[in-house]
Structures are given as C-alpha cells and as structure tokens.
Design an enzyme around this catalytic site. Sequence first.
Site, PDB file in Angstrom:
ATOM      1  N   GLU A 166      37.150 -42.044 -25.588  1.00 35.63           N
ATOM      2  CA  GLU A 166      36.258 -41.338 -26.037  1.00 35.63           C
ATOM      3  C   GLU A 166      36.992 -40.088 -25.658  1.00 35.63           C
ATOM      4  O   GLU A 166      37.385 -39.494 -24.397  1.00 35.63           O
ATOM      5  CB  GLU A 166      34.507 -41.737 -24.544  1.00 35.63           C
ATOM      6  CG  GLU A 166      33.984 -40.402 -24.599  1.00 35.63           C
ATOM      7  CD  GLU A 166      33.391 -40.337 -26.085  1.00 35.63           C
ATOM      8  OE1 GLU A 166      32.818 -41.337 -26.755  1.00 35.63           O
ATOM      9  OE2 GLU A 166      33.472 -39.079 -27.005  1.00 35.63           O
ATOM     10  N   LYS A 186      44.558 -42.241 -25.579  1.00 37.54           N
ATOM     11  CA  LYS A 186      43.567 -41.527 -24.248  1.00 37.54           C
ATOM     12  C   LYS A 186      44.587 -40.729 -23.336  1.00 37.54           C
ATOM     13  O   LYS A 186      44.211 -39.248 -23.307  1.00 37.54           O
ATOM     14  CB  LYS A 186      42.270 -41.853 -23.978  1.00 37.54           C
ATOM     15  CG  LYS A 186      41.644 -41.251 -22.946  1.00 37.54           C
ATOM     16  CD  LYS A 186      40.804 -40.627 -23.259  1.00 37.54           C
ATOM     17  CE  LYS A 186      40.325 -40.278 -22.255  1.00 37.54           C
ATOM     18  NZ  LYS A 186      39.602 -38.921 -22.244  1.00 37.54           N
ATOM     19  N   CYS A 196      38.348 -36.848 -15.256  1.00 37.55           N
ATOM     20  CA  CYS A 196      39.215 -36.876 -15.931  1.00 37.55           C
ATOM     21  C   CYS A 196      40.801 -36.781 -16.070  1.00 37.55           C
ATOM     22  O   CYS A 196      41.718 -37.627 -14.890  1.00 37.55           O
ATOM     23  CB  CYS A 196      38.477 -36.505 -17.441  1.00 37.55           C
ATOM     24  SG  CYS A 196      37.563 -37.987 -17.815  1.00 37.55           S
TER      25      CYS A 196
END
Length: 457
Positions: free
Chosen positions: A159, A230, A286
Amino acid sequence: MKLENNLKVTVIGAGYVGLTTALTLAYFGNRVSCVDKNGSIIDKLKGGRPPFYEPGLDELLQAVGAGVNFTAQLSQADSADVYIIAVGTPSREDGNADLSYVEEAASQIGALLPEGSIPVVVTKSTVPVGTAQHLETVINKALGERAPRCHFLVASNPEFLREGAALQDSFYPDRIVIGAGDERAFDILKRLYAPILEQSFVPPEGLPRPQGYSRPALVAVSAPSAELIKYASNAFLAVKISFINEFAGLAEKVGADIKDVAEGIGLDKRIGPHFLAAGAGWGGSCLPKDTRAVIFAGSQHGCRMPMVEAAVEVNSRQRLRIVEKLQEVLETLRGCTIGILGLSFKPDTDDLRDSPALEIIDRLLERGAAVRAYDPVAADNCRRSYPGLQVHYASSPLDLAGGCDALVLVTDWKQFASLPWEQLGSRMRQKVMVDGRNMLRRDDMERLGFTYIGMGR
Ligand SMILES: NC(=O)c1ccc[n+]([C@@H]2O[C@H](COP(=O)([O-])OP(=O)(O)OC[C@H]3O[C@@H](n4cnc5c(N)ncnc54)[C@H](O)[C@@H]3O)[C@@H](O)[C@H]2O)c1
C-alpha cells in the site's frame, strides 16, 4: 453509489490502511468484512464513528458503513475470495519489522480456511522480502491435517497511501503493485481492483477525480519484487527529504535560501518538485520503521545500505537542529516557555507515531524549558497516548502564545500559514519564531517584530 464488483473480501486490521481499504472496496460493491482484534475500534465503527482522524473518512463510513461487516473475530467474518492482511508491522529492537501480527493474522486465516474454494491471501502490510512465501508456510501449519484438502494462493499488494490523503490515494493511486507467483492470484486481484484500474466508478461525494488524472499503472511482478518496491519507495522518499535537509545546513552557512534552491532543482524533470521541503524532517508510522527494516535487511544479506543509513542520520540531526537554534537565540532554555505549533507528524492526521514534535518536546524538557503545545486535531491523541508528557495543551494558537519566549512551527497544518501573528506576538514574552517547515515569510514576521529563524534560509 454504483455497484461494480461482487467479490467477498475480508480485511484484517482496521487501522489507517485496513479501514481505508475496506471502505474503498465496499464502495465498489464488494461484500466486505473488516476485522480488528481491538474491540473498542470495532465498537466505534459499528456506531458509525471513525477510530482516527482522516479527511473524508467519516463521510465514506456513513456512505458505505452498513455495507461493511465490522467484527472483532475473524470467525464472524464471511468466508472470502480475498483475505487482505493490513495489520501493523512495527520496528523490532534490532530494526527488523515485527511480523508477529501478520503471522497471527495468517494463522487465523489458516485455521478458518474453507475447503473447496481457492482464496487469495494478500499482504498489504509493509513486510520484508520473502514474507509472502513465509506466510504460505504459516497458513499451511495452521491448516494442519486439512492442508491437503484446502487450497489458497498468496500475493503481495503493498500500500502506498499517505495519511491525510488516504482516501484520495486509495481511489486515485499512482500505481497498483501486485506480486504473485500464480496467474490465478493476478486475475482475482485485477478483478478486485478493476474499478480503480479502469476508473469506472462514480466518485464518492467529496472525493472528485483529480483533474488530469486518468488511470493508475498496474505493476504485476513477483512477490519479492512487490515487497521490495514498497521498501525502496519509502527509502527513496526518506533519502530525498534528508538530501534537501543536508543542503539546508549548507545553505545557512553560505547565505543561500533552501526554498529557492529546492525550486531551482525541482524544475529538473529528472528530480521533480516533490519531497524537497527542508524542515524538521520526516517521522510517522512508515519512513522511520521502514528505513530501519531496509538497513536490517541489508545487514542480513551482507549488503550495507549507506545511503539509507545517512538519510536516517541526517533526519535525527534535523530534529536536534531546531532545539539548537532555539538555544542559540535564547541562550539558555532553562526557565523559558516554548510553544509548539503542531504535534502530528504531518498535517491532516492525528497520527503521532515518531512525530518530530514529540522528540523536540522531550529535548526541550530535558533542557529545563516549559512546553506548551497546540494541534488542531492531534492534541487529544497526545493526551491519551502520552499521559505523562509534561506539556500544557493550549486551546488555540492565541492561547498557546501566552507567555512564550518562542514559538516553534513543527507541523505544516495549512491554517498555520495565516495565523494572526501580530496578536500572537503581543502575548509572548519574547517574539522568537522558529519556522520548522519554512511556511512563513521572513519579511512579514520581521516587520511584526519577530526574530524569525527558518530552516536553511
Ligand atoms: N499508515 C500508513 O500511512 C501506511 C501506508 C502504507 C503502508 N502502511 C503499512 O500498512 C500496515 C498497517 O499500517 P496502519 O498504519 O494501518 O496500522 P495501524 O496500527 O493503524 O492498524 C493496524 C490494526 O491492526 C489490528 N490488528 C493487529 N493484529 C490483528 C489481528 N491478528 N487481527 C485483527 N486485527 C489486528 C490492530 O488492532 C490495529 O488496529 C503496516 O505494515 C504499515 O507499514 C501504512
């Protein structure tokens, strides 16, 4: 609402990623269950209240809420065509991602997997390379004796949403990355994402399709490549911000303005204008943990990652720079009162995970300053999450300024660009402004009698 899709989807985790994904997929007409083991989150969602702040989430929850079966027990979710794991992967002490929540979710799926269908188990959480394959083993172990009769496929689907723009990014992403080793997994996920890939849906109210946006790219690769895409994306973003922050330090010494420098280099199409804002540095849920996980993965494979290591080092220095700047202008912090504008790690979210503001507050308290803080949204979360933090929470920017020796703008909430600075200044003991996001104009602030200190200017 236009119904487009009719897959059965179970999303595990109702955090920023899981809830956004569940609501988006429900909006397309899929039958969605959303599971979170935190019962209070599920109670809130069942009551129609979002468990965290995210622009537009409340409205989408009202629009599709009844279309999602929120539950605290996976066993109470319908059996699904697609299971999406969207639980947290926080940093372990050694820097690696803690996979225990992902493994727990996979194991729970394995224990309940029905016979006869071939669902896809998708990892949306950010996970180290090899996790999709590892989860296959975890699920097979949970299947136990049923293993030969139950079939499933695994896929990686990282994501890329940004908190503060999570719904926007979910409906109108730059790309959708799918990593799998079996065509059937690609097929079902392409079907799941068809409304986004084809942009065939009627936009939800308040979330219009951005002008000029056409369709996202589909990146269909192996699971390890998807997993690494990612981490490489987040590492690159971290490097880009730390790069401009490193130059901000030099700009200060040589009399340049880093905002002008960033604009000048960002016009080069090979570089691009985004993520070139010098300031207090990156934080959040993140970049800090993902850069640590990249460095750890490198160390495991005898492959040092000096660029990522440097990005981390520059970033932690950047937070300290703010405190040093205050110390330089006030001479001593002991006995001073400092007002912090913004607590969340970025605007439009109440997420405080690894927020620069929290570290700056700790350093100020260590040096004997009194700290006041104002945030338009995140103050309640801060009170709840850090009950021992010695901070006075102000009710407004005007309230914050009362008796302060300096204000520090840490989070670039839009409204901070146009505060009634004259009134704020009149309430302060000393009119010092450290603009940790280079949001304000030096001329304007100096005209109002402030000592203005920016980052790299
Ligand atoms: N937040 C972001 O901006 C963002 C963006 C992209 C990717 N990611 C990644 O997505 C993942 C999730 O991030 P997040 O910010 O949404 O996390 P979060 O902490 O907001 O939410 C995770 C949720 O999972 C729940 N949970 C954990 N184990 C569970 C289980 N076994 N069953 C049911 N629920 C369980 C927790 O209670 C929690 O509510 C992480 O790997 C993160 O790195 C996050």
